[in-house]
Design a protein around this motif. Structure first.
Motif, mmCIF file in Angstrom:
data_model
loop_
_atom_site.group_PDB
_atom_site.id
_atom_site.type_symbol
_atom_site.label_atom_id
_atom_site.label_comp_id
_atom_site.label_asym_id
_atom_site.label_seq_id
_atom_site.Cartn_x
_atom_site.Cartn_y
_atom_site.Cartn_z
ATOM 1 N N ARG A 6 0.838 -1.214 0.000
ATOM 2 C CA ARG A 6 0.000 0.000 0.000
ATOM 3 C C ARG A 6 0.865 1.253 0.000
ATOM 4 O O ARG A 6 0.563 2.223 -0.683
ATOM 5 C CB ARG A 6 -0.935 -0.014 1.229
ATOM 6 N N GLN A 22 2.225 1.687 -3.446
ATOM 7 C CA GLN A 22 1.183 2.243 -4.305
ATOM 8 C C GLN A 22 1.070 3.758 -4.133
ATOM 9 O O GLN A 22 0.912 4.488 -5.115
ATOM 10 C CB GLN A 22 -0.169 1.587 -4.009
ATOM 11 N N ASP A 35 -2.531 3.637 -9.924
ATOM 12 C CA ASP A 35 -2.577 2.795 -8.728
ATOM 13 C C ASP A 35 -2.862 1.321 -9.053
ATOM 14 O O ASP A 35 -2.268 0.435 -8.465
ATOM 15 C CB ASP A 35 -3.637 3.343 -7.766
ATOM 16 N N VAL A 79 0.091 -1.131 -9.752
ATOM 17 C CA VAL A 79 1.028 -1.489 -8.696
ATOM 18 C C VAL A 79 0.426 -2.597 -7.838
ATOM 19 O O VAL A 79 -0.544 -2.389 -7.121
ATOM 20 C CB VAL A 79 1.382 -0.267 -7.828
#
Length: 158
Positions: A42, A45, A55, A58
């Motif tokens: 996360r 990202q 996004d 990724v």
């Protein structure tokens, strides 16, 4: 230089990613450490989105081991989780990436510690709740100590 940042939710993680993307220099190496589900991908990202990478592109490179993304700066996203040992990591040729102009973001870097460059940014992620995280950010080397200090200034003003 060490800075601890508490993110109350995903917006806090995104803010950290945006701030990092504004401070990382070409050739930066970021070692990401933390348990399964801590938010390593996360954070990648968020950094990638701030560098102009969509996004959805990724994803965790667990089965591929490395993903390359093209944005305003190339991002090389490694995952050492499934590797048997450091020799397997070295077979990926990380030194070529580490010496390049892009950012190398290495998930599970604590599994290949002797493969990480001496100068690097290390981020340890600790879940503190369902969506909250504690990030302990350590700069090894002059360039990364400046990043940590600047990051602390940037995020404290938030």
């Amino acid at each position: 230089m060490v800075f601890t940042y508490a993110a109350a939710d995903e917006a806090g993680t995104e803010a950290l990613g945006v701030a990092l993307a504004a401070l990382l220099q070409p050739g930066a190496v970021v070692a990401l450490c933390g348990p399964l589900g801590a938010g390593k991908t996360r954070l990648v990202q968020a950094i990638a989105a701030a560098a102009g990478i969509v996004d959805q592109e990724v994803v965790s490179p667990t089965f591929v081991l490395i993903h390359e993304y093209r944005g305003r700066v190339p991002i090389y996203h490694f995952d050492a989780y499934r590797l048997r040992d450091e020799d397997e990591f070295l077979q990926l040729g990380p030194e070529e990436y580490f010496e390049g102009r892009g950012w190398s973001l290495v998930e599970w870097a604590d599994r290949v510690p002797s493969c990480m460059p001496v100068e690097r940014l290390e981020i340890r992620i600790e879940p503190t709740g369902a969506n909250s995280r504690r990030f302990t950010i350590n700069g090894f080397g002059g360039q990364y100590e400046v990043v940590v200090a600047s990051l602390e200034n940037s995020l404290r003003r938030r």
